[in-house]
Each structure stands twice: as C-alpha cells, then as structure tokens.
Write a protein that holds these residues in place. Structure first.
Motif: not given
Ligand SMILES: Nc1ncnc2c1ncn2[C@@H]1O[C@H](COP(=O)(O)OP(=O)(O)O)[C@@H](O)[C@H]1O
Ligand SMILES: [Mg+2]
Length: 354
Positions: A253, A294, A296, A311, A313
C-alpha cells in the motif's frame, strides 16, 4: 452555494508523536502534507476559504477560536481504541458540522471484530473468525488452517505481511504473540480467503436513513438508492504478488503503491458488480455510514469468487493518485478535486447548508 469557511482536519504524519519501541509502520495511516494540500486546493477551487487544523489536543481551542462553517474531517487519531471517533465527538460538543460518518460508526469500523459481529448479525458474508487477547487461547474447533492473522484496530495493511497466513499451530502462536506485543490490542484470526482483493467505494447518503435494518429480498434494490457507486477496484500485485503472498500489505500500500497494477474497473461481470454494490450498500446501511465509504472484499477463488466482506472504511484514504477511492473516482471520470467537493456536498446537503 455561497462560499464557506471550511476547516480541513487531519493528522499529519510529520506531526505525530513518537515513543520508544514504536513499530516502524505505527503511523502509516496518517496523512501526508501533500494530501492535505490537495484537499485544500480542491476546496479553494470551489470558492471556499480553507484553514488546516491538526487533529490533536489543541484542536478544541482552535475550533472555538475560528468557528468554521463546516469541517472536512479525515482525522485518524493518535491514541485509544476509538481514536477515529475522537474528533467527531469534539465537533458534536461544539455543534460544528463535519463531513463523513459520525462517532459510533468511526468507533465501530476501527474495530474489525465488532464490525464483523454486526455484519454477521445481518447474515452478510464475512470470514469466520476468533479474537485472541492472549497467545495461548485455544483455537475454536470450527476454524481450520490456513488462517489469517491481523491486528483488530489498524489500517493501511499495518501488521500484515506474508507471515499473516499461518498453516499450523506454531505459526499461529508466533504470529499472534508478535502482533499482541507490537500493537497491544486484541488480534483477529480469520479464515484465509484465497483469491482476489476487490474494493468498492461509494459517495452519497441513504434516501431513507430511518430503516437501518436490511429490507426483505423483494425490496432489496431500494437499499442502493441515494448512493453513487464508483467502479470496483481490483488490486493486482503484479511482479510483487509472490513476495507479498498475494496480500494487500502495508508495504504494497505504501512502498509499492506506484508499482502496483490497479485494475479499475475490476475484472468482474455486471452481475458480480451488482452483488458487490448491494453488499457494500448493505454494510454502509447497517454501520450507519455518511457521505462516503469504501468496503473491502476478498473473492474466494475456490468457491466461484464468492465475496467476503473484510472491513468497511468510513474514512477512506484520499491521497491523490494513490488511494483506492481516488483511483476508483478517476476511473469514473471524477478527478481528485471533484471527489473532495462531492464528499463536501453530501455533508452540506445533510445539514441543509446548500
Ligand atoms: N481473511 C483474509 N484472507 C485473506 N486475505 C486477507 C484476509 N484478511 C485480510 N487479508 C489481506 O490483507 C489485506 C488488508 O486487510 P484488511 O482487513 O482490509 O485491513 P486494512 O485495514 O489493513 O486494509 C486485504 O486487502 C487482503 O489482501
Ligand atoms: Mg482494507
């Protein structure tokens, strides 16, 4: 809309406190000056007056001094298990409007196991899991190796590496022990989902936010109303797939971000996109997200790409050209500045400030 005084609230990496024994990636999810400058420029381009404030212990007094009309909040916080919820709590005490989700959502989403409990309660798919507060807790007999080990309350791939995939008891115990020591928080152990990483970004708000429950199947399409879905992003690790064990790690990332193969829109057929959007909207709804989020996923390649929610976000990264949400927006023809103003506009609408 008339010009507003907008305060951009963020925690800059360069202002973060240090302490002895701090893991190298400890502040990885904080923001760069470059990101804050880009957000400031975007808001100024829209005609607003902008002030940056560091989201630390000085914030309360600074806000009382300058009294902005609204805050663009991206503070991740420094300390505490609900650190992302601290700045919104202050803003509510001061009755200052702000973008994105509120206290409960930010505290919940930072805690992955608690979020998974809410997700499971609603029968949405998330990998089966167990939380370890001590390294020697017996493993649930329902969980079979390989398993995936990660911190409960971190982000940006922190604490995640090829070692996160554990194949037997000794590897599990080593990894849990190490993460317990490094992060001093409960450790989440999940079923390892072998497959692609896909993430879905959304901007907007539910049309009828009163009903946080999920509707019956025949009403299901209405849960997406009010949300604008960005094209799903698939994270291709390219040349680094082997080194990073196919995982979207901290190194991937941050250090490799510009070398990754971001596939947007993801290689999915329209039905799969619709399913992911529905699931993302369902998570947005049950966790009470506002303005932007967002979600995931991992797609299980051994089970027809079945999606699992990893998860949510509610404060997705907004680094120009780097963050997943920004890449998704670009694929939809929305540049960074437009994305920032789109998020602000959602909040202004919610507060009847348009
Ligand atoms: N149960 C799992 N099985 C396989 N890979 C996982 C699992 N959980 C996380 N990962 C990998 O780790 C990455 C980061 O996990 P995530 O839960 O999204 O945490 P972060 O907050 O760091 O983004 C995912 O994008 C995925 O590559
Ligand atoms: Mg993630």
């Amino acid at each position: 809309m008339s010009a507003l005084h907008v305060a951009v609230l963020a925690n800059l990496k360069k202002n973060a406190p240090t302490f002895p024994g701090m893991p190298a990636d400890y502040w990885a999810d904080l923001d760069s000056e470059h990101t804050v400058e880009a957000i400031t420029d975007a808001l100024q381009q829209a005609g607003h007056r902008v002030t940056f404030l560091e989201g630390d212990v000085t914030l309360y007094d600074r806000l009382r001094e300058i009294r902005p009309d609204i805050c663009f909040n991206i503070c991740e916080g420094h300390f505490g298990d609900s650190r992302e919820a601290q700045v919104p709590a202050i803003l509510e005490m001061l009755r200052i409007p702000y973008t994105s989700s509120k206290v409960l959502t930010l505290a919940l989403a930072l805690d992955k196991p608690m979020t998974k409990r809410v997700i499971s309660y609603h029968d949405l798919p998330t990998p089966p899991f167990q939380v370890f507060e001590r390294p020697d807790e017996p493993l649930d007999s329902s969980l079979a190796f390989p398993l995936f080990v990660k911190p409960s309350r971190q982000g940006t791939g922190m604490g995640i590496s090829a070692l996160s995939i554990v194949h037997d008891e000794p590897q599990l115990r080593t990894q849990v022990t190490q993460l317990l020591e490094a992060y001093e928080e409960p450790i989440l152990v999940e079923r390892f989902i072998d497959g692609r990483d896909v993430t879905v970004g959304m901007v907007g708000n539910l049309v009828s936010p009163v009903a946080r429950r999920l509707p019956e199947d025949d009403e299901a399409p209405r849960i997406v109303r009010g949300l604008r879905f960005l094209p799903p992003l698939e994270i291709g690790l390219g040349d680094y797939a082997y080194e990073e064990a196919g995982l979207y790690t901290h190194r991937a990332k941050v250090d490799l971000a510009d070398k990754l193969n971001y596939i947007c829109p993801a290689r999915l057929d329209p039905d799969q996109v619709e399913t992911l959007n529905w699931l993302a909207a369902a998570v947005f709804r049950i966790t009470d997200c506002l303005d932007v989020a967002r979600v995931d996923f991992r797609l299980d390649k051994d089970d027809g790409d079945k999606p699992y929610i990893l998860e949510v976000n509610p404060l997705p990264g907004l680094s120009p050209g780097i963050s997943d949400l920004v890449i998704e927006a670009e694929a939809a023809g929305i540049n960074h500045a437009a994305l920032i103003n789109l998020i602000l506009d959602q909040a202004l609408e919610r507060y009847n400030m348009t």
